[in-house]
Design an enzyme around this catalytic site. Structure first.
Site, short mmCIF file in Angstrom:
data_model
loop_
_atom_site.label_atom_id
_atom_site.label_comp_id
_atom_site.label_asym_id
_atom_site.label_seq_id
_atom_site.Cartn_x
_atom_site.Cartn_y
_atom_site.Cartn_z
N LYS A 161 0.85 -1.19 0.00
CA LYS A 161 0.00 0.00 0.00
C LYS A 161 0.88 1.24 0.00
O LYS A 161 1.50 1.60 0.99
CB LYS A 161 -0.93 0.05 1.21
CG LYS A 161 -2.03 1.08 0.94
CD LYS A 161 -2.60 1.75 2.16
CE LYS A 161 -1.83 2.90 2.75
NZ LYS A 161 -1.73 4.13 1.94
N GLU A 181 9.75 0.85 10.68
CA GLU A 181 10.79 1.87 10.46
C GLU A 181 10.12 3.20 10.69
O GLU A 181 9.30 3.63 9.87
CB GLU A 181 11.31 1.80 9.01
CG GLU A 181 11.93 0.48 8.62
CD GLU A 181 13.29 0.27 9.24
OE1 GLU A 181 13.89 1.24 9.75
OE2 GLU A 181 13.75 -0.88 9.24
N CYS A 223 13.72 10.45 7.31
CA CYS A 223 13.59 9.92 8.68
C CYS A 223 14.89 10.06 9.46
O CYS A 223 14.88 10.30 10.65
CB CYS A 223 13.16 8.47 8.63
SG CYS A 223 14.18 7.50 7.51
N GLU A 265 10.12 15.50 15.87
CA GLU A 265 10.47 15.44 14.46
C GLU A 265 9.67 16.50 13.70
O GLU A 265 8.44 16.55 13.80
CB GLU A 265 10.11 14.05 13.92
CG GLU A 265 10.55 13.82 12.50
CD GLU A 265 10.18 12.41 12.01
OE1 GLU A 265 9.03 11.99 12.21
OE2 GLU A 265 11.06 11.75 11.43
P1 NAD Z 1 2.32 8.18 8.09
O1 NAD Z 1 2.52 7.35 9.30
O2 NAD Z 1 1.36 9.29 8.15
O3 NAD Z 1 1.86 7.27 6.86
C1 NAD Z 1 2.63 6.18 6.42
C2 NAD Z 1 1.72 5.19 5.72
O4 NAD Z 1 0.80 4.67 6.66
C3 NAD Z 1 0.88 5.78 4.58
O5 NAD Z 1 0.86 4.87 3.51
C4 NAD Z 1 -0.50 5.91 5.21
O6 NAD Z 1 -1.54 5.86 4.28
C5 NAD Z 1 -0.52 4.70 6.12
N1 NAD Z 1 -1.49 4.78 7.23
C6 NAD Z 1 -1.96 5.88 7.86
N2 NAD Z 1 -2.82 5.53 8.83
C7 NAD Z 1 -2.89 4.18 8.82
C8 NAD Z 1 -3.60 3.21 9.61
N3 NAD Z 1 -4.43 3.56 10.59
N4 NAD Z 1 -3.40 1.92 9.34
C9 NAD Z 1 -2.56 1.52 8.36
N5 NAD Z 1 -1.88 2.38 7.57
C10 NAD Z 1 -2.04 3.69 7.81
O7 NAD Z 1 3.77 8.68 7.70
P2 NAD Z 1 4.17 9.64 6.47
O8 NAD Z 1 3.71 11.02 6.80
O9 NAD Z 1 3.73 9.02 5.19
O10 NAD Z 1 5.76 9.56 6.52
C11 NAD Z 1 6.53 10.34 7.34
C12 NAD Z 1 7.03 9.54 8.52
O11 NAD Z 1 7.70 8.38 8.07
C13 NAD Z 1 8.06 10.30 9.33
O12 NAD Z 1 7.80 10.14 10.71
C14 NAD Z 1 9.37 9.63 8.97
O13 NAD Z 1 10.36 9.75 9.94
C15 NAD Z 1 8.95 8.24 8.72
N6 NAD Z 1 9.90 7.54 7.83
C16 NAD Z 1 10.73 6.61 8.38
C17 NAD Z 1 11.67 5.95 7.60
C18 NAD Z 1 12.62 4.92 8.20
O14 NAD Z 1 13.27 4.20 7.45
N7 NAD Z 1 12.73 4.83 9.50
C19 NAD Z 1 11.75 6.23 6.24
C20 NAD Z 1 10.87 7.17 5.70
C21 NAD Z 1 9.95 7.82 6.53
#
Ligand code: NAD
Length: 491
Positions: free
Chosen positions: A177, A252, A286, A385
């Site tokens: 997804k 992650e 991240c 963050e």
């Molecule tokens: P997010 O948590 O808002 O969304 C991530 C994904 O989760 C999206 O596909 C979203 O549609 C889905 N999602 C949202 N609610 C959900 C639910 N209730 N159940 C299942 N899926 C759901 O994060 P974002 O804004 O897309 O990304 C930014 C975040 O990601 C930052 O905190 C960043 O640090 C982190 N990040 C971490 C890494 C790593 O390798 N550690 C890499 C990239 C980004």
């Protein structure tokens, strides 16, 4: 740009025929109406993945067979590198050279895991030395099953590759997804899967909103493993969903990574890596080193040079040649970052550079590269963050103070240290509570090296051999080899 979901090897309109807008963050124009999958589509995708895993030909493939498909992904991604990179820029906003770097990296990730898939054949089992010679034992590793992968928007195709490549290498099937903000390039993996003849159901892609498509994927009983990259709050929800039926889970999550610069550092190198550590991908990384700690004797000179170079960063549409900083991904992210800067000021921080909407941009989610100084340790800007082009910088007086400040965070994804004194750099690297530590640089990421965090930055590791382990179960097969009866009940 695809209008359908990729399920069981076919392009299928979402059951509810819903769509969501895809917006070019540099212009704020709607560039596509992407297919919005819901629970019904997720169910179809998981059933397809389940059938492909339990009964399909995928189950009988060798690592060598799977490597052919993985190299097929790599080849077609490389063949379409320019097109996919431009799509990534329109979708995410990042400058084109960065997008090209990411897409090349995604291809490299498939190639790397092709090699590891072949290695699985070379070592079908591993003997275990037992303390009782009436038994022999061996370990075999088997695919975990159906993986549900949920990814964020900051590296749309690369984050997909980090999950799809090791999952397929291990012999799992997968439902992916993508983020609702950036679904375009991940959906293209479906086109590539068709072109290379990947068996139906092995890779399924359901675009859609988090609660509508992500959540049913986490709740689905047909999923064996959840692999998530995203924010801490969503990660917590995913872990809770996984707990209900004890799904294997890897997370992650976010970070607030420190970068410690000692006074013996080369100032030009330090400035370059600080810039790269926070402004690459508009700081939406991240592992961004968003807290910079500089030894007091170097601090004034380094800050001057950092401000000077930051002011030269060319802001613009990612498609425009020479752009070094594009727009943030969405209006929500733009508002969030500007609000975080305003709050930092209210909490006592000073703005040394930037701090506002980029000047001269009529449309788009552009925020100036921003340097915050005098940031109180208790403020949100120091602790939370921001996920934007905002760096907090402060002075320290001793190595122990620097390490204490660096580790004083609920996150533990990454950290960096810069010093010409190798022993000191190693000492600090050892003291940092983080899964990734860079010495004399910040951010370079290699497919071969494990990636993931301590503390609230996540559970498990992606990339490298550990990344393959994410999708493998370990089975011990133990055999009784003695001629004499076991002799517990029957003497
Ligand atoms: P997010 O948590 O808002 O969304 C991530 C994904 O989760 C999206 O596909 C979203 O549609 C889905 N999602 C949202 N609610 C959900 C639910 N209730 N159940 C299942 N899926 C759901 O994060 P974002 O804004 O897309 O990304 C930014 C975040 O990601 C930052 O905190 C960043 O640090 C982190 N990040 C971490 C890494 C790593 O390798 N550690 C890499 C990239 C980004």
């Amino acid at each position: 740009m695809r209008n359908e979901l990729f399920i069981n090897g076919e392009w299928i309109l979402p059951a509810k025929r819903g769509t969501f807008d895809v917006i070019n963050p540099a212009t704020e124009e709607v560039i596509h109406h992407a297919p919005a999958g819901t629970a019904e589509d997720v169910d179809a995708a998981v059933r397809a993945a389940r059938a492909a895993f339990d009964h399909g030909p995928w189950r009988r493939t060798t690592g060598k067979d799977r490597a052919v498909f993985l190299r097929g992904f790599a080849r077609l991604i490389r063949e379409r590198l320019d097109e996919l990179s431009e799509m990534e820029v329109l979708d995410n906003g990042k400058p084109l050279p960065e997008a090209k770097w990411d897409i090349g990296d995604a291809a490299g990730c498939f190639e790397y895991y092709a090699g590891l898939a072949e290695e699985l054949d070379a070592q079908p089992s591993e003997p275990v030395a037992l303390s009782d010679d009436r038994f022999t034992s061996k370990i075999v590793r088997e695919p975990t099953g159906v993986a549900g992968a949920i990814i964020p928007w900051n590296y749309p195709l690369l984050m997909a590759a980090w999950k799809v490549a090791p999952a397929l290498a291990a012999g799992c099937t997968i439902v992916l997804k993508p983020s609702e903000l950036t679904p375009l390039t991940a959906l293209e993996l479906g086109t590539i899967a068709q072109e290379i003849g990947l068996p139906p159901g092995v890779l399924n892609i359901v675009a859609g909103l988090g609660p509508e498509a992500g959540r049913p994927l986490c709740d689905h009983p047909g999923v064996d493993k959840l692999a998530f990259t995203g924010s801490v709050p969503t990660g917590a929800k995913i872990m809770a969903a996984a707990a209900r039926d004890i799904k294997n889970v890897s997370l992650e999550l976010g970070g607030k990574s420190p970068f410690i610069v000692f006074e013996d550092s080369d100032i030009e190198q330090a400035v370059e890596w600080i810039l790269f550590g926070i402004f690459w991908n508009q700081g939406q990384v991240c592992s961004a080193t968003s807290r910079v700690l500089v030894e007091r004797s170097l601090y004034p000179r380094l800050l001057d040079r950092l401000v000077e170079e930051t002011r030269k960063i060319r802001i613009g549409d990612g498609m425009k040649a020479g752009t070094l900083l594009g727009p943030l991904v969405s209006s929500a992210q733009y508002e969030k970052v500007l609000a975080a800067i305003a709050q930092a000021e209210r909490e006592g921080a000073m703005i040394a550079s930037g701090g506002a909407r980029a000047k001269g941009m009529e449309a788009g989610y552009f925020v100036e590269p921003t340097i915050l100084v005098d940031v109180p340790l208790e403020s949100a800007a120091w602790k939370e963050e921001i996920f934007g082009p905002v760096v907090c910088i402060r002075a320290f007086t001793s190595e122990s103070e620097a390490v204490q400040l660096a580790n004083d965070s609920p996150f533990g994804l990454a950290g960096a240290v810069m010093s010409k004194d190798e022993r000191r750099a190693e000492r600090v690297a050892a003291a940092l509570r983080a899964g990734i530590v860079w010495i004399n640089c910040s951010q370079p990421t290699f497919t071969e090296a494990p990636w993931g965090g301590y503390k609230q930055s996540g559970i498990g590791r992606e990339l490298g051999r550990r990344g393959l382990d994410n999708y493998l179960e370990t089975k011990q097969i133990t055999r009784y080899v003695a001629d004499t009866p076991w002799g517990w009940y029957i003497k």
